[in-house]
Write an enzyme that holds these catalytic residues in place. Structure first.
Site, PDB file in Angstrom:
ATOM      1  N   GLU A   1       0.989  -1.288  -0.178  1.00 48.32           N
ATOM      2  CA  GLU A   1       0.058   0.028  -0.130  1.00 48.32           C
ATOM      3  C   GLU A   1       0.912   1.001  -0.005  1.00 48.32           C
ATOM      4  O   GLU A   1       1.909   1.523   0.932  1.00 48.32           O
ATOM      5  CB  GLU A   1      -0.962  -0.014   1.313  1.00 48.32           C
ATOM      6  CG  GLU A   1      -1.852  -1.110   1.150  1.00 48.32           C
ATOM      7  CD  GLU A   1      -2.891  -0.702  -0.119  1.00 48.32           C
ATOM      8  OE1 GLU A   1      -3.010   0.217  -0.860  1.00 48.32           O
ATOM      9  OE2 GLU A   1      -3.440  -1.790  -0.531  1.00 48.32           O
TER      10      GLU A   1
ATOM     11  N   CYS B   1      -1.695   8.695   4.197  1.00 53.85           N
ATOM     12  CA  CYS B   1      -1.964   8.464   2.626  1.00 53.85           C
ATOM     13  C   CYS B   1      -3.228   8.995   2.087  1.00 53.85           C
ATOM     14  O   CYS B   1      -3.273   9.335   0.915  1.00 53.85           O
ATOM     15  CB  CYS B   1      -1.579   7.216   2.554  1.00 53.85           C
ATOM     16  SG  CYS B   1      -2.536   6.065   3.625  1.00 53.85           S
TER      17      CYS B   1
HETATM   18  P1  NAD Z   1       9.083   5.046   3.002  1.00 58.78           P
HETATM   19  O1  NAD Z   1       8.570   4.515   1.727  1.00 58.78           O
HETATM   20  O2  NAD Z   1      10.109   5.942   3.123  1.00 58.78           O
HETATM   21  O3  NAD Z   1       9.323   3.975   4.096  1.00 58.78           O
HETATM   22  C1  NAD Z   1       8.478   2.955   4.469  1.00 58.78           C
HETATM   23  C2  NAD Z   1       9.314   1.679   5.175  1.00 58.78           C
HETATM   24  O4  NAD Z   1      10.119   1.159   4.063  1.00 58.78           O
HETATM   25  C3  NAD Z   1      10.148   2.364   6.120  1.00 58.78           C
HETATM   26  O5  NAD Z   1      10.189   1.054   7.077  1.00 58.78           O
HETATM   27  C4  NAD Z   1      11.578   2.287   5.547  1.00 58.78           C
HETATM   28  O6  NAD Z   1      12.648   2.174   6.549  1.00 58.78           O
HETATM   29  C5  NAD Z   1      11.479   1.074   4.722  1.00 58.78           C
HETATM   30  N1  NAD Z   1      12.378   0.954   3.491  1.00 58.78           N
HETATM   31  C6  NAD Z   1      13.107   2.175   2.784  1.00 58.78           C
HETATM   32  N2  NAD Z   1      13.871   1.829   1.913  1.00 58.78           N
HETATM   33  C7  NAD Z   1      13.715   0.467   1.958  1.00 58.78           C
HETATM   34  C8  NAD Z   1      14.142  -0.495   1.160  1.00 58.78           C
HETATM   35  N3  NAD Z   1      14.898  -0.148   0.053  1.00 58.78           N
HETATM   36  N4  NAD Z   1      14.007  -1.779   1.061  1.00 58.78           N
HETATM   37  C9  NAD Z   1      13.173  -2.231   2.232  1.00 58.78           C
HETATM   38  N5  NAD Z   1      12.567  -1.186   2.948  1.00 58.78           N
HETATM   39  C10 NAD Z   1      12.868  -0.237   2.861  1.00 58.78           C
HETATM   40  O7  NAD Z   1       7.683   5.831   3.630  1.00 58.78           O
HETATM   41  P2  NAD Z   1       7.507   6.530   5.079  1.00 58.78           P
HETATM   42  O8  NAD Z   1       8.185   7.871   4.637  1.00 58.78           O
HETATM   43  O9  NAD Z   1       7.814   5.806   6.110  1.00 58.78           O
HETATM   44  O10 NAD Z   1       5.950   6.928   4.716  1.00 58.78           O
HETATM   45  C11 NAD Z   1       5.396   7.953   4.197  1.00 58.78           C
HETATM   46  C12 NAD Z   1       4.718   7.191   2.760  1.00 58.78           C
HETATM   47  O11 NAD Z   1       3.635   6.015   3.075  1.00 58.78           O
HETATM   48  C13 NAD Z   1       3.895   8.014   2.015  1.00 58.78           C
HETATM   49  O12 NAD Z   1       4.114   7.826   0.563  1.00 58.78           O
HETATM   50  C14 NAD Z   1       2.349   7.756   2.205  1.00 58.78           C
HETATM   51  O13 NAD Z   1       1.499   8.037   1.139  1.00 58.78           O
HETATM   52  C15 NAD Z   1       2.529   6.177   2.307  1.00 58.78           C
HETATM   53  N6  NAD Z   1       1.666   5.764   3.222  1.00 58.78           N
HETATM   54  C16 NAD Z   1       0.513   4.688   2.590  1.00 58.78           C
HETATM   55  C17 NAD Z   1      -0.567   4.296   3.167  1.00 58.78           C
HETATM   56  C18 NAD Z   1      -1.397   3.215   2.523  1.00 58.78           C
HETATM   57  O14 NAD Z   1      -1.924   2.555   3.196  1.00 58.78           O
HETATM   58  N7  NAD Z   1      -1.729   3.364   1.340  1.00 58.78           N
HETATM   59  C19 NAD Z   1      -0.669   4.307   4.638  1.00 58.78           C
HETATM   60  C20 NAD Z   1       0.401   5.184   5.262  1.00 58.78           C
HETATM   61  C21 NAD Z   1       1.381   5.650   4.637  1.00 58.78           C
END
Ligand code: NAD
Length: 455
Positions: free
Chosen positions: A225, A259
């Protein structure tokens, strides 16, 4: 790894080393042993453990709320509601552990017993963002655990302290190593993907696609997501004041860091009266210290998040956009950004095409509802749209044209019911839906069994 309070960056919430890939593999070996034991535990006992986890959170709700406010800057009222949601999620999935695990079909040949049976998948790898640091880990972990899987949770570095506290509270109600939190960043996350039988991710599109690529190479089922660029459509018959108040909240509370936040407001017909109402509604939102129970808009998560909002506002201005509110004023210290409303943007402006994760919303005029639907759909994302109208025919015809996974009429784009399937279309999602009964499909695999009569 250091996590800091966004309203007071001098306040270090937690400092821990990132989990090395080798340490992730060792944790996976222990989680695999734990899975063998946990999957053999009667469903009633698994339900009892999740009930106990809900009770543990309940008795520490005030403390956990305070930690959410401190670590991610979520306004206190929303933080308290999120903790309550986490408790409800645990109770809901405790009950689902007792649901039927398959169905009986007509046998072939007659007299044969033909049935389906769900089994847990094994180690589930969960990778989560910081913005819902209680609800998102729990809406993934609770179904995984309810159906007999073990969990490796890789939380966001910005929410490490909350995740470690969840590990203590929830983990204490489960057998050892059944629920393991592995702090770290991207390298830890990749190792979790490599060590898991099934992966559930929530976060940005860029990271989600990276993980989806790795999971595809490994042949590991994945659910992701990701971001959104959600629109609210205002039809001329809408109750303007009510719509403006609802949209101001959906766009700006928690500094727009959902999000499902409203990023675009599409006004059918003359945008003037609605624009004035929205500016007024945004001005009335209490901005400030998230510890204050009255605050609805706190800081953004980090200095770089604030810089991205600043950059988007500057780009909007340079393209001839009109800053109706916000754009510059802020409180110090802390990563505060004033709620920002923009109109008059050219169609190619970044704000109209890319998610900027902060309190920024654009107003876009549309000649008619068909154009409004085309603008809504004209982006790469497809998470949620809301429509404001008092005309049921209009509502139904717009609902049919909108290509987002969630569509809400006379309701904010933000807001998630954990007992209903949740997910987006296009770049916003990959793989099956999560939450509600849909969660069971993902955290179990279905086996079809035929037992034929001997003669
Ligand atoms: P992000 O993508 O930066 O990080 C998400 C997670 O992925 C973190 O735990 C991070 O450490 C990990 N991560 C980062 N690089 C990685 C890699 N290369 N391999 C594996 N894991 C990795 O997101 P964020 O800044 O924590 O959150 C904000 C984003 O999340 C926004 O884009 C928001 O829209 C989205 N979001 C979506 C939903 C949904 O249900 N659609 C809900 C909440 C947030």
């Amino acid at each position: 790894m250091v996590s800091r309070s966004p309203q007071n960056p001098a306040d270090v919430v937690v400092e821990v080393p990132a989990t090395s890939p080798e340490a992730v593999r060792q944790a996976a070996t222990r989680a695999s042993d734990a899975y063998a034991r946990w999957s053999a535990v009667p469903a009633l006992e698994r339900a009892g453990a999740l009930e106990a986890a809900a009770g543990a959170l309940d008795s520490h709700a005030e403390e956990l709320t305070g930690l959410v406010v401190r670590e991610v800057g979520k306004p206190r009222s929303e933080a308290a509601a999120e903790v309550q949601r986490g408790i409800a999620i645990l109770r809901y999935f405790a009950q689902q552990a007792l649901d039927p695990m398959g169905e009986v079909l007509p046998g072939s040949p007659p007299g044969a017993l033909l049935y389906t049976h769900r089994r847990p998948r094994g180690i589930t790898g969960l990778i989560t963002p910081w913005n819902f640091p209680v609800a998102i880990p729990l809406w993934k972990a609770a179904p995984a655990l309810a159906f007999g899987n073990s969990v490796l949770l890789k939380p966001s570095p910005e929410a490490t302290g909350i995740a470690l506290r969840l590990a203590e509270l929830v983990g204490a109600t489960l057998p050892p190593q059944t629920f393991t939190v592995l702090p770290g960043g991207g390298a830890t996350g990749r190792a979790v993907v490599e060590s898991s039988r099934v992966v559930s991710f929530t976060g940005s599109v860029a990271v989600g696609r990276d993980i989806a690529g790795l999971a595809a190479e490994l042949g590991t089922p994945l659910q992701a997501e990701m971001g959104g660029l959600n629109a609210s459509i205002i039809v001329p018959d809408a109750d303007v004041e009510r719509a403006a108040t609802t949209i101001a909240g959906a766009a700006m509370t928690y500094a727009g860091q959902k999000c499902t936040a409203t990023r675009r407001t599409i006004v059918v017909g003359d945008p003037g009266p609605f624009t004035d109402a929205l500016v007024g509604a945004v001005e009335r939102l209490p901005v400030g210290d998230p510890n204050d129970p009255a605050t609805l808009v706190g800081p953004v998560i980090s200095e770089s998040a604030r810089a991205r909002v600043d950059q988007a506002a500057a780009e909007a201005r340079s393209l001839g956009g009109r800053l109706l509110r916000g754009g510059a004023a802020r409180e110090e210290p802390g990563w505060f950004v004033a709620p920002t409303l923009v109109d008059n943007l050219p169609a190619h402006a970044q704000l109209l095409h890319e998610e900027v994760f902060g309190p920024v919303c654009a107003i876009i005029p549309a000649a008619d509802v068909d154009e409004a639907a085309a603008i809504t759909n004209g982006v790469a994302y497809g998470l949620v749209t809301s429509v404001f109208t008092t005309d049921l025919d209009r509502a139904l015809s717009l609902v049919a044209k909108i290509d987002t996974g969630l569509i809400r009429v006379n309701a904010p784009t933000s807001g998630v019911d954990f007992y209903a399937p949740f997910g987006g279309e296009k770049a916003s999602s990959a793989g099956p839906r999560e939450q509600g009964k849909a969660a069971r499909d993902f955290y179990t695999s279905l086996h079809t069994v035929t037992i034929a009569p001997r003669v």
